[in-house]
Design a protein around this motif. Structure first.
Motif, PDB file in Angstrom:
ATOM      1  N   GLN A 103       0.822  -1.213   0.000  1.00  0.00           N
ATOM      2  CA  GLN A 103       0.000   0.000   0.000  1.00  0.00           C
ATOM      3  C   GLN A 103       0.855   1.262   0.000  1.00  0.00           C
ATOM      4  O   GLN A 103       0.577   2.222  -0.729  1.00  0.00           O
ATOM      5  N   HIS A 114       1.062   4.300  -2.759  1.00  0.00           N
ATOM      6  CA  HIS A 114       0.912   5.748  -2.540  1.00  0.00           C
ATOM      7  C   HIS A 114       2.076   6.523  -3.156  1.00  0.00           C
ATOM      8  O   HIS A 114       1.902   7.634  -3.653  1.00  0.00           O
ATOM      9  N   HIS A 159      -6.666   5.160  -1.862  1.00  0.00           N
ATOM     10  CA  HIS A 159      -7.240   3.887  -1.402  1.00  0.00           C
ATOM     11  C   HIS A 159      -8.490   3.529  -2.198  1.00  0.00           C
ATOM     12  O   HIS A 159      -9.199   4.401  -2.678  1.00  0.00           O
ATOM     13  N   TYR A 217      -8.041  -0.206   3.362  1.00  0.00           N
ATOM     14  CA  TYR A 217      -7.932  -0.286   4.813  1.00  0.00           C
ATOM     15  C   TYR A 217      -8.788  -1.444   5.280  1.00  0.00           C
ATOM     16  O   TYR A 217      -9.982  -1.523   4.956  1.00  0.00           O
TER      17      TYR A 217
HETATM   18 ZN   LIG Z   1      -2.816   4.171   2.738  1.00  0.00          ZN
END
Ligand SMILES: [Zn+2]
Ligand SMILES: [Zn+2]
Length: 262
Positions: free
Chosen positions: A143, A147, A153, A169
């Motif tokens: 993750q 980014h 997300h 998440y």
């Molecule tokens: Zn994140």
């Protein structure tokens, strides 16, 4: 409503009404400058043995994208502060303390483009039984590097697990260790153009983008919170700097992190 929906609301209103919920992706237009068909920003390895296989896996996964071809190179920063190096993504691990977060990714922007990215993985939590699992390590590594390429997300509710993507998440990391097809589609959307090589303003040459502060470990160092998760915790921060601005994405540990103040 994400800004892309507003922007294209007239053209795709019918499509938007029928689009599956999972097609949403917190939108950003942050991207590296790309002058060739593939983005070849090198990834600096500042992680230790416990993280090497996860770093390798994440690089291999993101390189599946048609627009990314990143080589792993020797690290060139001190993992403890993980200061960014212009033109690169630097990935670090250390015991950053009881900060509340498992990982953070910071991207610095200059002249409208990402000029450097960093990922910090907090061993203070990954050394505990709860997080010292292959699934947690793979999810957070994947993750944060996502980014660093400009992705947001797909889902921001830790109480759900409704994707197979690492850009989710969740409190159930198993099954979310890798990017999914939608992440790759999103990268094609973000990297839908090439800049000419002569357009050098804000370029990602090694000299541009210098002068940014180190990523920091706390909300006080990250600047202004601009986005919150479904649990009400700030998850994206913006710090204005003389050289440009730095965006920090935070992956809070379950039950940790500050609440939105009223
Ligand atoms: Zn994140
Ligand atoms: Zn561009």
């Amino acid at each position: 409503m994400p800004t892309w929906s507003r922007k294209f609301a007239f053209g795709v209103a019918v499509v938007a009404l029928t689009a599956p919920v999972l097609a949403t992706h917190s939108w950003s237009t942050y991207h590296w400058k790309r002058t060739t068909s593939e983005l070849t920003v090198p990834t600096g390895d500042n992680v230790d043995l416990r993280w090497d296989s996860y770093l390798n896996m994440a690089i291999t996964d993101w390189n599946q994208s048609a627009v990314i071809n990143s080589a792993k190179v020797a690290g060139s920063t001190n993992p403890k502060n993980c200061r960014g190096v212009s033109g690169t993504i630097q990935v670090c691990n250390a015991k950053y303390g009881q900060t509340g977060w498992l990982g953070i990714a910071s991207i610095s922007l200059s002249g409208g483009h990402i000029v450097q990215g960093t990922t910090k993985l907090n061993d203070t939590y990954f050394d505990t039984a709860k997080y010292n699992t292959p699934a947690w390590r793979a999810l957070v590594m994947c993750q944060e590097i996502g980014h660093d390429y400009g992705l947001g997300h797909q889902d921001e509710d830790f109480n759900t697990d409704n994707t197979a993507s690492c850009m989710d998440y969740t409190s159930v990391p198993e099954g979310n260790e890798h990017p999914d097809a939608h992440d790759y589609e999103q990268l094609l959307t973000i990297y839908n153009h090439m800049e000419s090589a002569t357009m050098t303003i804000g370029g990602n040459g090694r000299s541009a983008g210098a002068g940014f502060a180190e990523p920091g470990d706390t909300p006080a160092a990250w600047g202004r919170p601009v986005r919150f998760d479904r649990q009400g915790r700030p998850i994206v921060f913006v710090r204005e700097e003389a050289a440009g601005k730095t965006i920090t994405h935070v992956f809070w540990a379950i039950g940790e992190g500050p609440r939105r103040s009223r």
